[in-house]
Scaffold this motif. Structure first.
Motif, PDB file in Angstrom:
ATOM      1  N   MET A  83       1.018  -0.693   0.057  1.00  0.00           N
ATOM      2  CA  MET A  83      -0.027   0.117   0.145  1.00  0.00           C
ATOM      3  C   MET A  83       0.947   1.261  -0.046  1.00  0.00           C
ATOM      4  N   SER A  84       0.495   1.880  -1.162  1.00  0.00           N
ATOM      5  CA  SER A  84       1.556   3.191  -0.997  1.00  0.00           C
ATOM      6  C   SER A  84       1.367   4.073   0.282  1.00  0.00           C
ATOM      7  N   PRO A  85       2.411   4.484   0.603  1.00  0.00           N
ATOM      8  CA  PRO A  85       2.225   5.549   1.793  1.00  0.00           C
ATOM      9  C   PRO A  85       1.486   6.623   1.606  1.00  0.00           C
ATOM     10  N   ILE A  86       0.915   7.808   1.944  1.00  0.00           N
ATOM     11  CA  ILE A  86      -0.007   8.507   2.051  1.00  0.00           C
ATOM     12  C   ILE A  86       1.337  10.419   2.169  1.00  0.00           C
ATOM     13  N   VAL A 141      24.765  21.064  10.266  1.00  0.00           N
ATOM     14  CA  VAL A 141      23.568  19.736   9.247  1.00  0.00           C
ATOM     15  C   VAL A 141      22.086  19.891  10.787  1.00  0.00           C
ATOM     16  N   ALA A 142      21.111  20.284  10.173  1.00  0.00           N
ATOM     17  CA  ALA A 142      19.849  20.126  10.867  1.00  0.00           C
ATOM     18  C   ALA A 142      19.392  19.559  10.375  1.00  0.00           C
ATOM     19  N   ILE A 143      19.301  18.465   9.321  1.00  0.00           N
ATOM     20  CA  ILE A 143      18.456  16.998   8.955  1.00  0.00           C
ATOM     21  C   ILE A 143      19.384  16.765   8.318  1.00  0.00           C
ATOM     22  N   ALA A 144      19.702  15.140   8.534  1.00  0.00           N
ATOM     23  CA  ALA A 144      20.892  14.447   7.864  1.00  0.00           C
ATOM     24  C   ALA A 144      19.984  12.942   7.522  1.00  0.00           C
ATOM     25  N   ASP A 145      19.814  12.948   6.499  1.00  0.00           N
ATOM     26  CA  ASP A 145      19.229  11.760   5.717  1.00  0.00           C
ATOM     27  C   ASP A 145      18.089  11.398   6.487  1.00  0.00           C
ATOM     28  N   LEU A 146      17.234  11.889   6.112  1.00  0.00           N
ATOM     29  CA  LEU A 146      15.746  11.877   7.636  1.00  0.00           C
ATOM     30  C   LEU A 146      14.970  10.863   6.401  1.00  0.00           C
ATOM     31  N   HIS A 147      14.378   9.608   6.273  1.00  0.00           N
ATOM     32  CA  HIS A 147      13.689   8.987   5.323  1.00  0.00           C
ATOM     33  C   HIS A 147      12.497   8.332   6.049  1.00  0.00           C
ATOM     34  N   PHE A 148      11.421   8.355   6.498  1.00  0.00           N
ATOM     35  CA  PHE A 148      10.271   7.093   6.951  1.00  0.00           C
ATOM     36  C   PHE A 148       8.232   7.769   6.010  1.00  0.00           C
ATOM     37  N   ASP A 149       8.273   7.011   5.992  1.00  0.00           N
ATOM     38  CA  ASP A 149       6.107   6.747   5.815  1.00  0.00           C
ATOM     39  C   ASP A 149       5.856   7.295   6.333  1.00  0.00           C
ATOM     40  N   VAL A 150       4.469   7.537   6.283  1.00  0.00           N
ATOM     41  CA  VAL A 150       3.393   7.779   6.770  1.00  0.00           C
ATOM     42  C   VAL A 150       2.410   7.376   6.102  1.00  0.00           C
ATOM     43  N   GLN A 151       1.789   6.463   6.628  1.00  0.00           N
ATOM     44  CA  GLN A 151       0.208   5.518   5.512  1.00  0.00           C
ATOM     45  C   GLN A 151      -0.890   6.022   5.998  1.00  0.00           C
ATOM     46  N   ALA A 152      -1.710   6.078   5.402  1.00  0.00           N
ATOM     47  CA  ALA A 152      -3.444   6.335   5.574  1.00  0.00           C
ATOM     48  C   ALA A 152      -3.705   6.292   6.710  1.00  0.00           C
ATOM     49  N   GLY A 153      -4.496   6.941   7.218  1.00  0.00           N
ATOM     50  CA  GLY A 153      -5.370   6.830   8.194  1.00  0.00           C
ATOM     51  C   GLY A 153      -4.176   6.546   9.877  1.00  0.00           C
ATOM     52  N   GLU A 154      -3.054   6.897   9.743  1.00  0.00           N
ATOM     53  CA  GLU A 154      -2.208   6.584  10.695  1.00  0.00           C
ATOM     54  C   GLU A 154      -2.175   7.205  11.561  1.00  0.00           C
ATOM     55  N   VAL A 209      10.246  15.121  -0.798  1.00  0.00           N
ATOM     56  CA  VAL A 209       9.390  14.892   0.324  1.00  0.00           C
ATOM     57  C   VAL A 209       7.793  14.456  -0.598  1.00  0.00           C
ATOM     58  N   ARG A 210       7.300  13.577  -0.607  1.00  0.00           N
ATOM     59  CA  ARG A 210       5.974  12.900  -1.585  1.00  0.00           C
ATOM     60  C   ARG A 210       4.764  12.688  -0.400  1.00  0.00           C
ATOM     61  N   PHE A 211       3.837  13.557  -1.491  1.00  0.00           N
ATOM     62  CA  PHE A 211       2.057  13.478  -0.857  1.00  0.00           C
ATOM     63  C   PHE A 211       1.119  12.204  -1.520  1.00  0.00           C
ATOM     64  N   ARG A 212       1.255  12.020  -1.188  1.00  0.00           N
ATOM     65  CA  ARG A 212      -0.113  11.339  -2.296  1.00  0.00           C
ATOM     66  C   ARG A 212       0.063  10.996  -3.878  1.00  0.00           C
TER      67      ARG A 212
END
Length: 276
Positions: A1-4, A18-31, A61-64
């Motif tokens: 299922m693709s993350p939102i 460096v304020a943010i370094a290589d941040l990576h995570f997904d959020v699924q719809a409804g979470e 960043v990708r949204f939908r």
């Protein structure tokens, strides 16, 4: 299922910092997902990248499924990604009701929420409220009732307690009819009773199909409401998982214990939440 929402190896640098370094995570719809970490960990910087207020030095960043690269904040809001801010952003001299009406008018003028009734601002000022204006007023009243502010509708927003002003900010964000809501320290300034009410509101928002990502320092609240927790320290991802895993993660405990007395209190709250 693709993350939102997908944070794909995002980095943010300010000169040599460096304020943010290589941040990576997904959020699924409804979470309901919480982004936590000691002060200065990069949480609000991450929110600013997600909502177009700050451009990343790397990654995207990708949204939908749509890349947000190069989009302005209002463009991102139109896509269905709304946010609140660390500090209250109400119009203090206007009533609570008028604050939400301003948000609804702005959304209509920008071609935002699908099916949103639009009204002429001139007609409104001249008292010639038609069906579209009446629909907006009904929606504003419903949003205030939903956020528990119906009884405060005629009061000036600036006269409300700080915690209630934060609820006005949530109502303004909900006025954009979002698919996902980013909340930056939403229970800051709230007492224990107000926080419990807000937790119920969060669950109601999720029940209406809105995904939630929040930054928060109230550890018991985070542990209670979150499906998953993402932990940052010095701009780096150090842990990700459900509350039961995060509360006992050695890297998370060390990150908080290493930050002084305030962080020690936060770490103690994590342990207390584990025993609750």
């Amino acid at each position: 299922m693709s993350p939102i929402l997908s944070i794909d190896h995002v980095g943010v640098r300010f000169g040599g910092l460096v304020a943010i370094a290589d941040l990576h995570f997904d959020v699924q719809a409804g979470e309901i997902v919480s982004l936590i970490g000691p002060n200065g960990a990069g949480k609000t910087t991450a929110f600013n990248v997600m909502t177009g207020f700050l451009k990343p030095s790397q990654g995207e960043v990708r949204f939908r499924g749509t890349s947000l690269k190069g989009l302005q904040p209002h463009d991102i809001t139109r896509l269905g990604l709304a946010r609140t801010f660390q500090r209250t952003s109400v119009f203090p001299d206007d009533t609570v009701f008028d604050n939400v009406m301003i948000g609804l008018h702005r959304q209509g003028a920008s071609g935002g929420a699908p099916g949103m009734a639009r009204a002429s601002l001139l007609d409104t000022l001249l008292g010639r409220a038609g069906a579209s204006e009446q629909a907006l007023r009904a929606r504003a009243a419903a949003l205030l009732d939903w956020t528990g502010l119906g009884g405060r509708a005629r009061e000036k927003a600036g006269s409300l307690a700080y915690g209630e002003q934060r609820l006005v900010g949530v109502a303004l964000a909900l006025a954009t009819d979002p698919a996902m809501l980013l909340l930056d320290e939403p229970v800051s300034g709230m007492n224990a009773s107000e926080t419990r009410v807000f937790v119920r509101l969060l669950r109601q928002i999720r029940e209406r199909g809105i995904t939630i990502l929040l930054v928060e320092h109230d550890m018991p609240m985070v542990m209670e409401v979150s499906d998953r927790i993402v932990v940052l320290n010095y701009g780096r991802l150090i842990a990700e998982g459900p509350p039961e895993a995060i509360r006992s993660d050695p890297a998370v405990i060390e990150a908080y214990l290493g930050q002084g007395s305030a962080a020690r209190r936060a770490a103690a709250e994590v342990r207390e939440a584990a025993c609750a």
